[in-house]
Write a protein that holds these residues in place. Structure first.
Motif, PDB file in Angstrom:
ATOM      1  N   ALA A 102       8.196   1.567 -10.629  1.00 16.04           N
ATOM      2  CA  ALA A 102       8.743   0.816  -9.491  1.00 16.04           C
ATOM      3  C   ALA A 102       8.221   1.372  -8.172  1.00 16.04           C
ATOM      4  O   ALA A 102       7.920   0.609  -7.236  1.00 16.04           O
ATOM      5  N   GLN A 103       8.091   2.705  -8.093  1.00 15.54           N
ATOM      6  CA  GLN A 103       7.572   3.305  -6.871  1.00 15.54           C
ATOM      7  C   GLN A 103       6.128   2.864  -6.617  1.00 15.54           C
ATOM      8  O   GLN A 103       5.755   2.512  -5.485  1.00 15.54           O
ATOM      9  N   HIS A 104       5.312   2.889  -7.667  1.00 17.51           N
ATOM     10  CA  HIS A 104       3.914   2.478  -7.519  1.00 17.51           C
ATOM     11  C   HIS A 104       3.808   1.008  -7.125  1.00 17.51           C
ATOM     12  O   HIS A 104       3.013   0.639  -6.250  1.00 17.51           O
ATOM     13  N   ALA A 158       2.867  -3.156  -3.106  1.00 19.89           N
ATOM     14  CA  ALA A 158       3.323  -4.366  -2.409  1.00 19.89           C
ATOM     15  C   ALA A 158       3.395  -4.144  -0.903  1.00 19.89           C
ATOM     16  O   ALA A 158       3.004  -5.016  -0.109  1.00 19.89           O
ATOM     17  N   LEU A 159       3.899  -2.964  -0.496  1.00 21.22           N
ATOM     18  CA  LEU A 159       3.993  -2.666   0.928  1.00 21.22           C
ATOM     19  C   LEU A 159       2.604  -2.581   1.556  1.00 21.22           C
ATOM     20  O   LEU A 159       2.377  -3.066   2.675  1.00 21.22           O
ATOM     21  N   ALA A 160       1.659  -1.971   0.822  1.00 19.73           N
ATOM     22  CA  ALA A 160       0.297  -1.864   1.337  1.00 19.73           C
ATOM     23  C   ALA A 160      -0.341  -3.242   1.514  1.00 19.73           C
ATOM     24  O   ALA A 160      -0.976  -3.518   2.534  1.00 19.73           O
ATOM     25  N   VAL A 161      -0.153  -4.107   0.529  1.00 16.28           N
ATOM     26  CA  VAL A 161      -0.706  -5.459   0.630  1.00 16.28           C
ATOM     27  C   VAL A 161      -0.059  -6.217   1.778  1.00 16.28           C
ATOM     28  O   VAL A 161      -0.724  -6.942   2.530  1.00 16.28           O
ATOM     29  N   LEU A 162       1.258  -6.057   1.936  1.00 17.08           N
ATOM     30  CA  LEU A 162       1.960  -6.749   3.015  1.00 17.08           C
ATOM     31  C   LEU A 162       1.461  -6.289   4.378  1.00 17.08           C
ATOM     32  O   LEU A 162       1.160  -7.108   5.258  1.00 17.08           O
ATOM     33  N   LEU A 163       1.355  -4.962   4.574  1.00 13.63           N
ATOM     34  CA  LEU A 163       0.884  -4.445   5.860  1.00 13.63           C
ATOM     35  C   LEU A 163      -0.562  -4.874   6.130  1.00 13.63           C
ATOM     36  O   LEU A 163      -0.915  -5.252   7.256  1.00 13.63           O
ATOM     37  N   ALA A 214      -4.241   4.713   2.747  1.00  9.89           N
ATOM     38  CA  ALA A 214      -5.534   4.487   2.091  1.00  9.89           C
ATOM     39  C   ALA A 214      -5.629   3.068   1.535  1.00  9.89           C
ATOM     40  O   ALA A 214      -6.649   2.381   1.693  1.00  9.89           O
ATOM     41  N   LEU A 215      -4.561   2.616   0.895  1.00 12.23           N
ATOM     42  CA  LEU A 215      -4.566   1.276   0.328  1.00 12.23           C
ATOM     43  C   LEU A 215      -4.663   0.209   1.419  1.00 12.23           C
ATOM     44  O   LEU A 215      -5.350  -0.803   1.252  1.00 12.23           O
TER      45      LEU A 215
END
Length: 553
Positions: A28-30, A35-40, A95-96
């Motif tokens: 879930a953390q990964h 998801a947060l990286a893609v959103l940002l 990084a992502l």
């Protein structure tokens, strides 16, 4: 025990499926970090990509981002950020985001830029604002078809329907038509459609509007505004400059700094065609780089730009074609910034862009004022005899009957004169009042709502009107042997084809373009436009044939 067996045993251990370090929690953390990286990344990249794809500005930055993304070592970037930020979720998250932004920008740019130009042209023709074009046509919302006002919706993937070029209606009242760009719901109102020779293309894009006012003739035809009509110019700001959207510039600068150092590692332009990818290098005699040639999103202007490009290639120069950029407020900042080296412009409208209150009206005065107003780093080359502007047109028979060649000669006509044009033309400076004030000639007025298109020409040929406002480069001029009356007093703003060149265009290249300008007469430009409308070959074919005919290939 093999590594595979050990891994299975570790997964089967009950202790690994509960507690603070359990497999479900780490998964879930990964997923959350991803998801947060893609959103940002999407918050930064999607607006930039959409803006660049719509305006075609900032493409160089998109190319640099996409190229840099291929060259960045993922593990190396993650290690560098971990050393700087410490062990934890922040380093992989940053990084992502950094790695995702270039791909999302390039994807959004390619998606928007790849929308069928016919669909976009039809949307603008029907009165959509630029924001509405982006929201309703270019962005592929799930389940939505790209629809265009003044006609039934159609999906982006479907070919343009075979709309008839004209469909006159003679009803006494307006029919229900889509609203203008300031609304989204249908309403009943008069709607003006321009002629088929307007800015984006001469070819049918969508069915026309059918509303009209009593006593007016209404034409169903595409409604793309001609790019050189003074009334279509944006209102100047208090500083005297036309307002320019800075969305693309601000957004791209935010990510450009991060990628400039990495861009040098890129192996090439991932978005370029093979011709563009191989085009870097020596442009030709006296030049150290490729000559970038642009054009308006207007079929006639694209033909002229293609003529420039082929002539320079024939002289040994390397060129980069950046055609169909858009309207003046989109491409002139690119020219001023040095991103475009050569552009076929129109003397009067571009002068009004830089000097909105210029008193110059006649061709030579406009050209001299334009040469003085051109910003540092740019210059105007020789203007061509070819024009693309409003003018008073009469039939050849009427001109011969009364001996007409200039507007002044209309004073010889002893019978009543009637001028035909769009209804708003009655109050414009070149309408009946302006003609009376400038030349002392009285005329009646008949509104014909097709922007100088087929209905206007028919009324002129039938004798319902004796005078019409039609663009000098309109293909109908040559087809119907119409005569443009020379404007000796500047009632119409002169609009000659004039090349706008940067200082990177050397004297030898300028000489090539000046030779093109001298050979391109008004009749030649009308013939080029007529072929585009009638035969619909590519601009490259029209340019090649014209250069061969003129012995300039």
């Amino acid at each position: 025990m093999s590594l595979f067996s050990a891994a299975l045993a570790w997964l089967a251990e009950p202790a690994h499926w509960s507690g603070p370090g359990s497999i479900p929690l780490r998964t879930a953390q990964h997923l959350g970090i991803t998801a947060l990286a893609v959103l940002l990344a999407a918050l930064v990249a999607l607006p930039v990509g959409v803006a660049v794809g719509h305006t075609r500005r900032g493409r160089v930055v998109v190319v640099a981002l996409a190229g840099a993304a291929r060259a960045v070592p993922t593990l190396g970037l993650l290690t560098l950020l971990a050393l700087a930020m410490g062990i934890g979720p922040r380093a992989p998250l940053v990084a992502l985001v950094v790695l995702a932004v270039p791909s999302l920008v390039a994807g959004a740019y390619a998606g928007v830029a790849g929308v069928d130009p016919a669909t976009v042209d039809a949307a603008r023709a029907s009165g959509m604002s630029e924001l509405q074009v982006v929201r309703h046509v270019e962005i592929p919302w799930p389940g939505r078809c790209s629809s265009v006002p003044c006609g039934p919706p159609r999906c982006r993937s479907s070919p343009p329907p075979p709309w008839p070029r004209t469909s006159p209606t003679w009803a006494s009242g307006g029919t229900c038509s889509p609203a203008s760009s300031r609304a989204t719901t249908p309403r009943c109102s008069p709607v003006r459609c321009s002629s088929p020779r307007s800015r984006c293309s001469s070819r049918p894009r969508s069915p026309g509007c059918t509303g009209h006012r009593p006593g007016a003739q209404t034409l169903s035809s595409p409604s793309n505004h001609h790019p050189n009509h003074p009334s279509d110019l944006p209102a100047p700001t208090p500083s005297g400059r036309t307002p320019v959207s800075t969305t693309t510039r601000l957004a791209t600068l935010a990510v450009a700094g991060l990628t400039l150092a990495l861009a040098a590692c890129s192996g090439g332009d991932p978005l370029a065609t093979p011709t563009e990818a191989d085009g870097a290098g020596t442009a030709g005699p006296g030049s150290a780089s490729t000559i970038v040639i642009g054009s308006q999103d207007y079929y006639s202007n694209e033909i002229i730009a293609e003529v420039y490009a082929q002539a320079l290639e024939g002289a040994g120069y390397t060129v980069d074609r950046q055609f169909r950029i858009g309207q003046r407020e989109a491409y002139l900042p690119e020219i001023e910034d040095g991103a475009i080296d050569l552009f076929p412009e129109y003397s009067g409208p571009v002068l009004q862009y830089w000097v909105p209150d210029t008193p110059a009206r006649l061709a030579d005065d406009v050209y001299a004022a334009l040469a003085d107003a051109t910003p540092e780093g740019l210059r105007v080359l020789d203007q061509s005899p070819a024009t693309d502007q409003d003018s008073y047109m009469v039939t050849r028979a009427f001109a011969d009957q009364w001996g007409l060649s200039t507007i002044d000669d209309l004073a010889k006509v002893s019978t009543p004169l009637t001028l035909g044009a769009n209804s708003e033309g009655e109050s414009r400076p070149n309408g009946p009042a302006g003609l009376k004030k400038t030349y002392g000639i009285d005329v009646g007025f008949t509104p014909i709502e097709d922007g100088g298109g087929p209905l206007t020409v028919k009324a002129l040929l039938d004798g319902d009107i004796q005078l019409a406002i039609i663009y000098t480069a309109d293909p109908s001029v040559g087809k119907n042997d119409l005569v443009a009356l020379q404007d000796t007093r500047g009632l119409f703003l002169a609009s000659h084809v004039v090349p706008l060149a940067s200082d990177d265009v050397d004297d030898a290249a300028a000489a090539v373009i000046n030779e093109i300008s001298a050979a391109m007469t008004p009749d030649e430009l009308v013939a080029l436009n007529a072929r585009s409308v009638d035969e619909q070959p590519p601009a490259a074919t029209i340019a090649t044939d014209w250069l061969t005919e003129q012995d300039l290939a």
